[in-house]
Scaffold this motif. Sequence first.
Motif, mmCIF file in Angstrom:
data_model
loop_
_atom_site.group_PDB
_atom_site.id
_atom_site.type_symbol
_atom_site.label_atom_id
_atom_site.label_comp_id
_atom_site.label_asym_id
_atom_site.label_seq_id
_atom_site.Cartn_x
_atom_site.Cartn_y
_atom_site.Cartn_z
ATOM 1 N N LEU A 186 29.222 46.556 46.670
ATOM 2 C CA LEU A 186 29.343 47.542 47.728
ATOM 3 C C LEU A 186 30.230 47.070 48.862
ATOM 4 O O LEU A 186 31.018 47.838 49.407
ATOM 5 N N LEU A 187 30.080 45.788 49.215
ATOM 6 C CA LEU A 187 30.780 45.230 50.375
ATOM 7 C C LEU A 187 31.521 43.971 49.960
ATOM 8 O O LEU A 187 31.113 42.862 50.289
ATOM 9 N N PRO A 188 32.617 44.127 49.233
ATOM 10 C CA PRO A 188 33.363 42.956 48.756
ATOM 11 C C PRO A 188 33.697 41.996 49.898
ATOM 12 O O PRO A 188 34.173 42.423 50.948
ATOM 13 N N SER A 189 33.430 40.725 49.697
ATOM 14 C CA SER A 189 33.655 39.747 50.755
ATOM 15 C C SER A 189 35.126 39.634 51.123
ATOM 16 O O SER A 189 35.465 39.317 52.273
ATOM 17 N N GLU A 190 36.009 39.901 50.173
ATOM 18 C CA GLU A 190 37.447 39.838 50.468
ATOM 19 C C GLU A 190 37.952 41.125 51.113
ATOM 20 O O GLU A 190 39.116 41.224 51.500
ATOM 21 N N GLY A 191 37.078 42.121 51.209
ATOM 22 C CA GLY A 191 37.456 43.376 51.840
ATOM 23 C C GLY A 191 38.043 44.370 50.858
ATOM 24 O O GLY A 191 38.168 44.093 49.660
ATOM 25 N N VAL A 192 38.399 45.530 51.379
ATOM 26 C CA VAL A 192 38.970 46.613 50.573
ATOM 27 C C VAL A 192 40.177 47.178 51.320
ATOM 28 O O VAL A 192 40.112 47.422 52.526
ATOM 29 N N ILE A 193 41.278 47.373 50.616
ATOM 30 C CA ILE A 193 42.470 47.944 51.228
ATOM 31 C C ILE A 193 42.326 49.458 51.289
ATOM 32 O O ILE A 193 42.083 50.112 50.277
ATOM 33 N N LEU A 194 42.475 49.998 52.487
ATOM 34 C CA LEU A 194 42.359 51.444 52.674
ATOM 35 C C LEU A 194 43.693 52.123 52.371
ATOM 36 O O LEU A 194 44.756 51.537 52.579
ATOM 37 N N PRO A 195 43.658 53.353 51.903
ATOM 38 C CA PRO A 195 44.887 54.063 51.506
ATOM 39 C C PRO A 195 45.632 54.660 52.693
ATOM 40 O O PRO A 195 45.941 55.852 52.718
ATOM 41 N N VAL A 196 45.898 53.832 53.691
ATOM 42 C CA VAL A 196 46.671 54.268 54.855
ATOM 43 C C VAL A 196 47.611 53.150 55.292
ATOM 44 O O VAL A 196 47.327 51.976 55.088
ATOM 45 N N ARG A 197 48.714 53.533 55.892
ATOM 46 C CA ARG A 197 49.628 52.572 56.513
ATOM 47 C C ARG A 197 49.524 52.767 58.025
ATOM 48 O O ARG A 197 49.689 53.887 58.533
ATOM 49 N N TRP A 198 49.279 51.695 58.740
ATOM 50 C CA TRP A 198 49.022 51.781 60.172
ATOM 51 C C TRP A 198 50.306 51.876 60.987
ATOM 52 O O TRP A 198 50.356 52.509 62.042
ATOM 53 N N GLY A 199 51.367 51.248 60.519
ATOM 54 C CA GLY A 199 52.650 51.323 61.231
ATOM 55 C C GLY A 199 52.547 50.850 62.665
ATOM 56 O O GLY A 199 52.049 49.752 62.950
ATOM 57 N N ASP A 200 53.010 51.682 63.616
ATOM 58 C CA ASP A 200 53.004 51.300 65.030
ATOM 59 C C ASP A 200 51.965 52.091 65.826
ATOM 60 O O ASP A 200 52.100 52.258 67.038
ATOM 61 N N LEU A 201 50.933 52.563 65.156
ATOM 62 C CA LEU A 201 49.951 53.403 65.838
ATOM 63 C C LEU A 201 49.225 52.661 66.956
ATOM 64 O O LEU A 201 48.839 53.267 67.959
ATOM 65 N N GLY A 202 49.040 51.355 66.811
ATOM 66 C CA GLY A 202 48.410 50.584 67.879
ATOM 67 C C GLY A 202 49.230 50.633 69.158
ATOM 68 O O GLY A 202 48.693 50.843 70.256
ATOM 69 N N LEU A 203 50.541 50.475 69.019
ATOM 70 C CA LEU A 203 51.433 50.551 70.177
ATOM 71 C C LEU A 203 51.431 51.960 70.758
ATOM 72 O O LEU A 203 51.459 52.141 71.987
ATOM 73 N N LYS A 204 51.390 52.963 69.897
ATOM 74 C CA LYS A 204 51.388 54.346 70.373
ATOM 75 C C LYS A 204 50.099 54.678 71.118
ATOM 76 O O LYS A 204 50.127 55.380 72.140
ATOM 77 N N LEU A 205 48.975 54.186 70.616
ATOM 78 C CA LEU A 205 47.700 54.427 71.286
ATOM 79 C C LEU A 205 47.693 53.804 72.676
ATOM 80 O O LEU A 205 47.183 54.395 73.637
ATOM 81 N N ALA A 206 48.279 52.615 72.779
ATOM 82 C CA ALA A 206 48.340 51.945 74.077
ATOM 83 C C ALA A 206 49.345 52.625 74.999
ATOM 84 O O ALA A 206 49.096 52.811 76.193
#
Length: 315
Positions: A71-91
């Motif tokens: 259920l909760l793979p220790s290595e994590g799971v890759i989500l089907p999204v690309r984040w790009g520069d959204l962090g900079l845009k949010l700020a």
Amino acid sequence: MENETENKIIEELPEVQPVKKNYGLSVSIFISALIIVGGWIYATGLKNNASQKETATASLSDLALTSEEELLPSEGVILPVRWGDLGLKLASAGVIDRQKFDSIYASRGGISEVDRRLLEETNNGDIRITSENAGFLLNLFWALGLGAKNEILENGPMNDSRYGGAGNFASTGGWTLAQGNAMDHYSQHQFFVLTPEQQQLVEQVSKNIYRPCCDNSTHFPDCNHGMAMLGLLELMASQGAKEETMYKAALQVNAYWFPDTYLTIAQYLASKGVGWKEADPKELLGADYSSGSGYRRIKSQFTAPIQKSGGSCGV
């Protein structure tokens, strides 16, 4: 579900009544959020996550049921999204005030280098969710869902006059890391443009995804988890994700945000002879399983269920 084995999931559940939305609860939650300023901002990782895992693993091991790693793979799971520069845009838009954001995370050990790149770089690709960064991603998607312009926020239950306006909910009043008031950014920023078909898909899927902290669907994102899920659904749709992909990703994210809840649900399914990977994500995200009342019905069938101490709408 199409085959007899999978149909057992629904057929063997106790008879349930339609979930009644508890809209009034959100207002009381919001008041609590104001009393404990900043308590709504989710910490990096899930608090006491290690102890949660030990308890859950022991319970599942005793019953020889689905393992936590599934259920909760220790290595994590890759989500089907690309984040790009959204962090900079949010700020840049002020939905995230970096000084406030960095300050609150400084008290929690700081932001990892990988997570910091999501805030500061322009070419971020896929996002990997893990038990360690689930809370951080919750905050990023929360900010995205709050600030991204969308008809669901403008014309949906959040803006129903019966509830006193969209600013009276935990997902809005609880976001204390913006420049100015959170409502200054509510559905104000065109971070991406959805086609009519993509918007319709978000509307449809959001009405079928619940979270175990309350009885509202993502279409009524009155808490942080609901608003964050809305942001994730919009981002996936904007990048061409199909309905099946969206449900699968949403279930995985919910599992990291509410680990004990979904480990208990996995325990329930396994007791009926249904493996976690055999179950339909859309069905598991529905009211019968993932709403607060639906989960309580499942949990009540175990004398010693996995204790729910993971993410919630509370502090």
